[in-house]
Enzyme design. Structure first.
Site, PDB file in Angstrom:
ATOM      1  N   LYS A 169      -8.147  27.217  -4.215  1.00 43.04           N
ATOM      2  CA  LYS A 169      -8.695  25.861  -4.288  1.00 43.04           C
ATOM      3  C   LYS A 169      -8.290  25.110  -3.027  1.00 43.04           C
ATOM      4  CE  LYS A 169      -7.558  21.775  -5.193  1.00 43.04           C
ATOM      5  NZ  LYS A 169      -8.407  20.983  -4.293  1.00 43.04           N
ATOM      6  N   GLU A 244       5.420  24.928  -1.139  1.00 45.32           N
ATOM      7  CA  GLU A 244       5.755  24.564   0.248  1.00 45.32           C
ATOM      8  C   GLU A 244       5.409  23.084   0.362  1.00 45.32           C
ATOM      9  OE1 GLU A 244       5.995  23.399   3.526  1.00 45.32           O
ATOM     10  OE2 GLU A 244       4.110  24.386   4.023  1.00 45.32           O
ATOM     11  N   CYS A 278       4.145  19.150   7.746  1.00 45.16           N
ATOM     12  CA  CYS A 278       5.304  19.120   6.859  1.00 45.16           C
ATOM     13  C   CYS A 278       6.590  19.321   7.647  1.00 45.16           C
ATOM     14  CB  CYS A 278       5.153  20.189   5.783  1.00 45.16           C
ATOM     15  SG  CYS A 278       4.676  21.795   6.444  1.00 45.16           S
ATOM     16  N   GLU A 377       8.402  10.858   3.565  1.00 47.74           N
ATOM     17  CA  GLU A 377       7.496  11.550   4.474  1.00 47.74           C
ATOM     18  C   GLU A 377       6.309  10.640   4.768  1.00 47.74           C
ATOM     19  OE1 GLU A 377       5.282  15.059   3.003  1.00 47.74           O
ATOM     20  OE2 GLU A 377       5.983  16.040   4.825  1.00 47.74           O
TER      21      GLU A 377
HETATM   22  P1  NAP Z   1      -1.642  16.673  -2.309  1.00 44.52           P
HETATM   23  O1  NAP Z   1      -2.181  15.704  -3.279  1.00 44.52           O
HETATM   24  O2  NAP Z   1      -0.354  17.322  -2.616  1.00 44.52           O
HETATM   25  O3  NAP Z   1      -2.787  17.778  -2.097  1.00 44.52           O
HETATM   26  C1  NAP Z   1      -2.573  19.145  -1.771  1.00 44.52           C
HETATM   27  C2  NAP Z   1      -3.509  20.010  -2.607  1.00 44.52           C
HETATM   28  O4  NAP Z   1      -3.163  19.899  -3.994  1.00 44.52           O
HETATM   29  C3  NAP Z   1      -4.973  19.582  -2.521  1.00 44.52           C
HETATM   30  O5  NAP Z   1      -5.811  20.713  -2.590  1.00 44.52           O
HETATM   31  C4  NAP Z   1      -5.114  18.737  -3.760  1.00 44.52           C
HETATM   32  O6  NAP Z   1      -6.431  18.585  -4.195  1.00 44.52           O
HETATM   33  C5  NAP Z   1      -4.286  19.515  -4.753  1.00 44.52           C
HETATM   34  N1  NAP Z   1      -3.875  18.758  -5.935  1.00 44.52           N
HETATM   35  C6  NAP Z   1      -3.798  17.410  -6.095  1.00 44.52           C
HETATM   36  N2  NAP Z   1      -3.400  17.109  -7.348  1.00 44.52           N
HETATM   37  C7  NAP Z   1      -3.222  18.287  -7.998  1.00 44.52           C
HETATM   38  C8  NAP Z   1      -2.811  18.630  -9.328  1.00 44.52           C
HETATM   39  N3  NAP Z   1      -2.516  17.715 -10.240  1.00 44.52           N
HETATM   40  N4  NAP Z   1      -2.725  19.942  -9.646  1.00 44.52           N
HETATM   41  C9  NAP Z   1      -3.000  20.891  -8.738  1.00 44.52           C
HETATM   42  N5  NAP Z   1      -3.411  20.627  -7.481  1.00 44.52           N
HETATM   43  C10 NAP Z   1      -3.522  19.338  -7.106  1.00 44.52           C
HETATM   44  O7  NAP Z   1      -1.566  16.034  -0.900  1.00 44.52           O
HETATM   45  P2  NAP Z   1      -2.503  14.826  -0.409  1.00 44.52           P
HETATM   46  O8  NAP Z   1      -2.768  13.837  -1.466  1.00 44.52           O
HETATM   47  O9  NAP Z   1      -3.678  15.433   0.194  1.00 44.52           O
HETATM   48  O10 NAP Z   1      -1.550  14.156   0.667  1.00 44.52           O
HETATM   49  C11 NAP Z   1      -0.530  13.257   0.259  1.00 44.52           C
HETATM   50  C12 NAP Z   1       0.775  13.561   0.951  1.00 44.52           C
HETATM   51  O11 NAP Z   1       1.176  14.912   0.727  1.00 44.52           O
HETATM   52  C13 NAP Z   1       0.748  13.483   2.448  1.00 44.52           C
HETATM   53  O12 NAP Z   1       0.839  12.207   2.941  1.00 44.52           O
HETATM   54  C14 NAP Z   1       1.949  14.332   2.804  1.00 44.52           C
HETATM   55  O13 NAP Z   1       3.130  13.593   2.662  1.00 44.52           O
HETATM   56  C15 NAP Z   1       1.922  15.409   1.799  1.00 44.52           C
HETATM   57  N6  NAP Z   1       1.299  16.641   2.319  1.00 44.52           N
HETATM   58  C16 NAP Z   1       2.112  17.644   2.714  1.00 44.52           C
HETATM   59  C17 NAP Z   1       1.572  18.807   3.217  1.00 44.52           C
HETATM   60  C18 NAP Z   1       2.421  19.925   3.694  1.00 44.52           C
HETATM   61  O14 NAP Z   1       1.991  20.687   4.541  1.00 44.52           O
HETATM   62  N7  NAP Z   1       3.621  20.097   3.177  1.00 44.52           N
HETATM   63  C19 NAP Z   1       0.198  18.948   3.288  1.00 44.52           C
HETATM   64  C20 NAP Z   1      -0.621  17.924   2.848  1.00 44.52           C
HETATM   65  C21 NAP Z   1      -0.041  16.780   2.352  1.00 44.52           C
HETATM   66  P3  NAP Z   1      -7.220  17.238  -3.776  1.00 44.52           P
HETATM   67  O15 NAP Z   1      -7.416  17.337  -2.311  1.00 44.52           O
HETATM   68  O16 NAP Z   1      -8.457  17.320  -4.534  1.00 44.52           O
HETATM   69  O17 NAP Z   1      -6.334  16.095  -4.194  1.00 44.52           O
END
Ligand code: NAP
Ligand code: MG
Length: 472
Positions: A169, A244, A278, A377
């Protein structure tokens, strides 16, 4: 206008059963450039069923067969690199010069896993027993938007190497990139059902996957908040998880480091992927007596960073991915000012002449490690300079965080840097430079995650150890 209205299930591109449409934006302008049709729980069920059906045969394939598949996957991704790069620029706002190197890393994830398999013993004697490393089952891979093809290829490579089938996904914000990659991966001719890709919302498709009994393991990259939710959801069926997550990585500059040489590297570590990494080194720790010089060196380094349209080959810093991320990062800059940090460069609003989701590269001085901007972060190009008194103090500040993904240490003396590195609680510590070794483990201490990816370390998180005992 792009229209992405297919997902990939059981070796075919099919129309999702879900009807919701999601707008795709060009982050450099904010303009809508297309739409993606989102899958729903029924689509996830179909993908999981296909992966489950494919697992018994796939788990029996030989190491040689899977190495051959990994090499095929590498080749088809190399063939789509140019197309993928154009989509990364348009849909993600990634600077073309920087991203062209990342594309090569995506394809190389497959060859690196083939290499990891080379000497790996799936069956080995342990005293009187025989240990058989057995593929775990269907793997659910949940991917963030900040490196779509890098994360998809690494998670797929690991699953294939282990003999597991997958349901992926991706983030809906990466739909163009995913579509190009999916069409390329299809050409590798994997058996039907070994790879399935379902676009859809995290709180719909991702949530369903993390609760599904037929998924044995979730491999997730993304935010710590969602990672915790996945861990809770996984408990019911005792799924294995690799998480991660986020970071607030320290860059420790020791008092014998040459500031003019190290500061540009420290800034590059902080602004990696336009700040959306990250592993970004967002807390730069400097001896208090060197702080004035360090501020000047950091401002100089930031002034040379080219912030421009992602299509400009000279651009080093592009826009953030979305309006949501833009607003979030603006909120942190405002918070830094409100909490009393000194704005040394950058600040609120857009860089001159740029709109969309571009953020000004920002540096705060007089930051203490208890301020919000030093603890949370930010995921944008916003860095903190933090003063320390002694080496002991530097190590304490570096470790005073909920995270533990990466750290950098700079010193004129490699051996001294190494003694500091040994005392930092992080999954990866880089000494006097920025490095990546694809066979070494990658992952976080503390709330930066659970488990490790890459090489044999990643492989073994997709295997169950089975001990066979028989009469001598
Ligand atoms: P996120 O919500 O953690 O999204 C990452 C993935 O998880 C996306 O595919 C997302 O889908 C999915 N997801 C969201 N809610 C979920 C749930 N309840 N169950 C399973 N999967 C789910 O990250 P984001 O909202 O895009 O970004 C927010 C913050 O996350 C950023 O500002 C950053 O701090 C952090 N982040 C960290 C990394 C890293 O490399 N460690 C990468 C991205 C973001 P959707 O896109 O449909 O929500
Ligand atoms: Mg989200």
């Amino acid at each position: 206008m792009h229209l992405i209205d297919k997902i990939y299930i059981n070796g075919r591109f099919v129309t999702p059963q879900g009807h919701d449409m999601f707008d795709l934006h060009n982050p450099a302008s904010g303009e809508v450039i297309g739409q993606v049709r989102l899958g729903n729980e029924s689509d996830a069920d179909a993908a999981i069923a296909a992966a489950k059906a494919a697992f018994p045969a796939f788990s029996q394939t030989s190491k040689k067969q899977r190495q051959e598949m990994l090499r095929q996957l590498h080749d088809v991704v190399v063939d789509c690199e140019e197309e993928l790069l154009a989509a990364v620029v348009e849909e993600y706002g990634g600077p073309v010069g920087v991203m062209s190197q990342w594309m090569a890393m995506a394809a190389n994830n497959f060859t690196a896993m083939a290499e990891a398999l080379e000497d790996y013993q799936f069956v080995r004697p342990v005293k009187s027993a025989t240990v058989v490393m057995t593929p775990i089952g269907v793997v659910g891979a949940i991917i963030p938007w900040n490196s779509n093809s890098g994360f998809i290829t690494n998670k797929l490579a690991t699953a294939i190497a282990a003999g597991c089938t997958t349901v992926i996904k991706p983030s809906e914000m990466s739909a163009l990139q995913t579509d190009i990659l999916a069409r390329a991966l299809h050409k590798a001719g994997l058996p039907d059902g070994v790879l399935n890709i379902v676009n859809g919302r995290g709180d719909v498709v991702g949530e369903h996957m993390s609760r599904h009994r037929d998924i044995a393991k979730i491999s997730f990259t993304g935010s710590t908040a969602v990672g915790k939710r996945i861990l809770r959801n996984s408990a019911e069926s005792m799924k294995r998880v690799t998480l991660e997550l986020g970071g607030k990585s320290p860059t420790v500059i020791l008092d014998d480091a040459n500031l003019a040489e190290t500061m540009p590297i420290a800034i590059a570590a902080g602004f990696m992927n336009s700040g959306q990494a990250c592993i970004a080194g967002t807390r730069i720790l400097v001896p208090a007596h060197m702080m004035k010089q360090a501020e000047a060196a950091a401002i100089d380094a930031i002034n040379t960073v080219v912030v421009d349209q992602p299509g400009n080959p000279k651009s080093q810093l592009g826009p953030l991915v979305s309006q949501t991320q833009y607003d979030r990062v603006q909120g942190y800059i405002a918070k830094g000012i409100a909490e009393g940090a000194t704005l040394l460069t950058g600040g609120l609003g857009h860089p001159a002449g740029l709109g969309g989701y571009f953020v000004r590269p920002t540096l705060f001085g007089d930051v203490t490690n208890d301020m919000t901007i030093a603890r949370e972060e930010i995921f944008g190009p916003v860095l903190c300079l933090i003063a320390y008194d002694s080496e002991e103090d530097a190590i304490a500040i570096a470790n005073d965080t909920d995270y533990g993904l990466q750290a950098c240490v700079f010193s004129g003396n490699d051996a001294r840097a190494r003694t500091v590195a040994d005392r930092i609680d992080a999954g990866r510590v880089l000494i006097n430079g920025l490095f990546h070794e694809p066979q070494a483990p990658f992952g976080g201490f503390k709330q930066s995650g659970l488990g490790r990816e890459f090489g044999v370390f990643g492989l073994e998180t997709h295997l169950e150890a089975k001990a066979i005992h028989a009469r001598p």
